[in-house]
Design an enzyme around this catalytic site. Structure first.
Site, mmCIF file in Angstrom:
data_model
loop_
_atom_site.group_PDB
_atom_site.id
_atom_site.type_symbol
_atom_site.label_atom_id
_atom_site.label_comp_id
_atom_site.label_asym_id
_atom_site.label_seq_id
_atom_site.Cartn_x
_atom_site.Cartn_y
_atom_site.Cartn_z
ATOM 1 N N TYR A 187 0.740 -1.215 0.152
ATOM 2 C CA TYR A 187 -0.081 0.029 0.023
ATOM 3 C C TYR A 187 0.966 1.047 -0.032
ATOM 4 C CZ TYR A 187 -3.856 3.043 1.647
ATOM 5 O OH TYR A 187 -4.818 4.182 1.845
ATOM 6 N N LYS A 194 0.938 4.237 -2.600
ATOM 7 C CA LYS A 194 0.712 5.682 -2.365
ATOM 8 C C LYS A 194 1.816 6.552 -2.643
ATOM 9 C CE LYS A 194 -3.424 4.934 -1.832
ATOM 10 N NZ LYS A 194 -4.639 5.240 -2.712
#
Ligand code: NAP
Length: 248
Positions: free
Chosen positions: A156, A160
């Site tokens: 993740y 990002k």
């Protein structure tokens, strides 16, 4: 006059959480709103009706943002229906959290594809249209985790962080064509994504936030509205943290 009056917006992943709040905020400020989702068909019908009840047009499309071809089809469909796209919000995202040593290739690939490749897919599809009309706004939903990292979120946080680099590059490439590209990095926002966390983890996070509360989806939607509107007409390539001071 409503500040997005006459604009057309496309928001990925807007059946729930932040995307839904952004779609409704834009609609309440006069924009026609197209949005995508993955599988929440009933929720999509409800969001479409909520948008239309605000007196603007809505279009809901089931489409996996991770698919390059599907993203291009969505953009074509929106242009066919609404004539153009002025604002793109790359919001769709997922988590598949676990320790690095337990993280499967599938958990890595699906998060990178849903969160990062999706943003490329949609940016690639709208960029020619925006460049041709010499105006446009692209907003990317990153996370403070993309700036600071987080245990159990190697996939993740990489997705990002990648978004932030992508958005700056897009800002440099397309700025001369009147296209602005900015990032929102939310902190801890109460949605289905964070509701999965145990109560004690939530409490622990809250004590570390200077404003001593989790953020709401409206906190993020208000920032998106600012970035989508002419109020931010001289702002591009920036990352705005909507995090109650958590990422300082
Ligand atoms: P959420 O409540 O889990 O909602 C996710 C939305 O994205 C849903 O509408 C979902 O559609 C859609 N979606 C997921 N994968 C998709 C795909 N492959 N193609 C199309 N649509 C897809 O998430 P959220 O908390 O609102 O988060 C929204 C964005 O903000 C994400 O990018 C997330 O990483 C980022 N963010 C959130 C937080 C937070 O604290 N919540 C913090 C930082 C950043 P379905 O309903 O059909 O599944």
């Amino acid at each position: 006059m409503a500040i997005l009056s006459g604009k057309v917006a496309l928001v990925t992943g807007a059946t729930r959480g932040i995307g839904r709040a952004v779609a409704l905020k834009f609609a309440s400020e006069g924009a026609d709103v197209a949005f995508t989702y993955l599988s929440s068909a009933q929720k999509a019908v409800e969001v479409k009706e909520e948008i239309e009840s605000l007196g603007v047009k809505a279009l809901a499309i089931a489409s996996d943002a991770a698919s390059f071809e599907a993203a291009h089809n969505v953009v074509n469909q929106v242009v066919e229906e609404f004539g153009r796209i002025d604002i793109l919000v790359n919001n769709a995202g997922i988590t598949k959290d676990t320790f690095l040593l337990r993280m499967s290739e599938e958990q890595w690939d699906s998060v990178i594809d849903s969160n990062l490749k999706s943003a490329y897919n949609y940016t690639h599809a709208v960029a020619p249209l925006m460049a041709r009309s010499r105006k446009g706004v692209i907003i990317y939903m990153s996370s403070i985790v993309g700036l600071h990292g987080n245990a159990c979120q190697v996939n993740y946080s990489a997705s990002k962080a990648g978004i932030i680099g992508m958005a700056k590059s897009v800002a440099k490439e397309l700025g001369g064509r009147g296209v602005r590209s900015n990032v929102i990095a939310p902190g801890f926002i109460q949605t289905d994504m964070t509701n999965e966390l145990p109560e004690e983890v939530l409490k622990q996070w809250q004590t570390q936030i200077p404003l001593k509360r989790c953020g709401s989806v409206d906190d993020v939607a208000n920032c998106a509205l600012f970035l989508a509107s002419d109020l931010s007409s001289y702002i591009t390539g920036q990352t705005i943290l909507v995090d109650g001071g958590m990422g300082m």
